[in-house]
Design a protein around this motif. Structure first.
Motif, PDB file in Angstrom:
ATOM      1  N   LYS A  75       0.838  -1.404   0.118  1.00  0.00           N
ATOM      2  CA  LYS A  75      -0.119  -0.338  -0.023  1.00  0.00           C
ATOM      3  C   LYS A  75       0.466   1.088  -0.044  1.00  0.00           C
ATOM      4  O   LYS A  75       0.285   2.333  -0.400  1.00  0.00           O
ATOM      5  N   GLN A  76       2.387   0.802   0.001  1.00  0.00           N
ATOM      6  CA  GLN A  76       3.482   2.117  -0.144  1.00  0.00           C
ATOM      7  C   GLN A  76       3.526   2.987  -1.281  1.00  0.00           C
ATOM      8  O   GLN A  76       3.253   2.120  -2.388  1.00  0.00           O
ATOM      9  N   CYS A  98      -3.458   9.190  -3.493  1.00  0.00           N
ATOM     10  CA  CYS A  98      -3.006   8.426  -2.869  1.00  0.00           C
ATOM     11  C   CYS A  98      -4.295   8.403  -1.734  1.00  0.00           C
ATOM     12  O   CYS A  98      -4.737   6.714  -1.161  1.00  0.00           O
ATOM     13  N   GLU A  99      -5.043   9.395  -0.747  1.00  0.00           N
ATOM     14  CA  GLU A  99      -6.276   9.236   0.315  1.00  0.00           C
ATOM     15  C   GLU A  99      -7.067   8.220  -1.134  1.00  0.00           C
ATOM     16  O   GLU A  99      -8.360   7.739  -0.010  1.00  0.00           O
ATOM     17  N   ARG A 104      -0.813   4.719   1.265  1.00  0.00           N
ATOM     18  CA  ARG A 104       0.178   5.053   2.051  1.00  0.00           C
ATOM     19  C   ARG A 104       1.111   5.978   1.009  1.00  0.00           C
ATOM     20  O   ARG A 104       2.438   5.535   0.618  1.00  0.00           O
TER      21      ARG A 104
END
Length: 248
Positions: A75-76, A98-99, A104
């Motif tokens: 998720k990064q 990203c949000e 993340r």
């Protein structure tokens, strides 16, 4: 996984060099964007998106692809934006993206590379381009080290000019300047069709052996800079200017 978009090679160089430094897979988004391929991608390692800066933000065609494509696994996500001067406040909008995607945000790194936007600016000589790229090498190495260590990029505080550039100028710049109306081919065109195959939006076709541009253009400069005969011009803006392809 490193995914990149590049018109004249700057972002491609940065992506591949980063891939070497962190020993990670590198994927060119060209065929996916051109083919409207939004199928899922998966990576156990952090995502790294490398792209040029268009009007102080990530190119809209890359942003659209990211919005429509599901990135599974890790998720990064890191962003590396190449530019001729500044990326403005591009990070603010990438963080919002990203949000929305449930990713993340690990920061946005600015890397200055040789200017290639000949629709407005001049390009450097090969010697000057190599010097700029050499200066960028250190930043690329530091950027790769942060990714390898799982550390977020340290982003500088953005000033009022950066915020105005990304927030006010960008929305105006696209409809006013980003179009293909001024592209045309000279008689020196050899009908090779390279401009057709190099367009990420399938916006160019050959008619009677000469390229004709449609209405869907992102100003990546691939057609004009990759023409083997330098037979493409952009109004009067490109006349007399050296074409640019990343020498690395």
């Amino acid at each position: 996984m490193i995914i990149y978009f590049s018109g004249t090679g700057n972002s491609e160089f940065v992506a591949k060099r980063t891939g070497q430094l962190i020993d990670d897979e590198v994927i060119n988004l060209f065929d996916r964007i051109r083919g409207h391929d939004f199928s899922d991608l998966s990576s156990d390692r952090p995502w790294v998106v490398v792209a040029p800066t268009y009007s102080w933000r990530i190119p809209r065609i890359v942003e659209e692809w990211l919005r429509r494509t599901k990135l599974t696994g890790n998720k990064q996500i890191y962003f590396i934006l190449t530019c001729g001067g500044s990326i403005g406040n591009a990070g603010k909008y990438l963080k919002i993206l990203c949000e929305e995607k449930g990713m993340r945000y690990m920061g946005c790194q600015e890397i200055v590379m040789p200017e290639n936007y000949i629709a407005m600016f001049g390009t450097p000589s090969k010697e000057e381009a190599l010097r700029i790229i050499q200066d960028a090498e250190g930043i690329i190495e530091e950027t790769a080290a942060s990714i390898k260590n799982g550390a977020a990029f340290l982003e500088p505080k953005r000033g009022i000019v950066d915020k105005i550039s990304s927030t006010v100028i960008n929305p105006v710049f696209y409809p006013v300047f980003v179009h293909s109306k001024k592209f045309y081919a000279l008689d020196s065109c050899i009908s090779c069709g390279k401009c057709v195959t190099q367009c990420p939006l399938s916006n160019i076709r050959l008619e009677k052996g000469k390229p004709v541009w449609g209405d869907n253009c992102t100003h990546c400069m691939a057609c004009i800079c990759r023409c083997p005969k330098e037979a493409i011009e952009y109004g009067k803006k490109s006349k007399g200017k050296a074409r640019y392809i990343c020498p690395k």
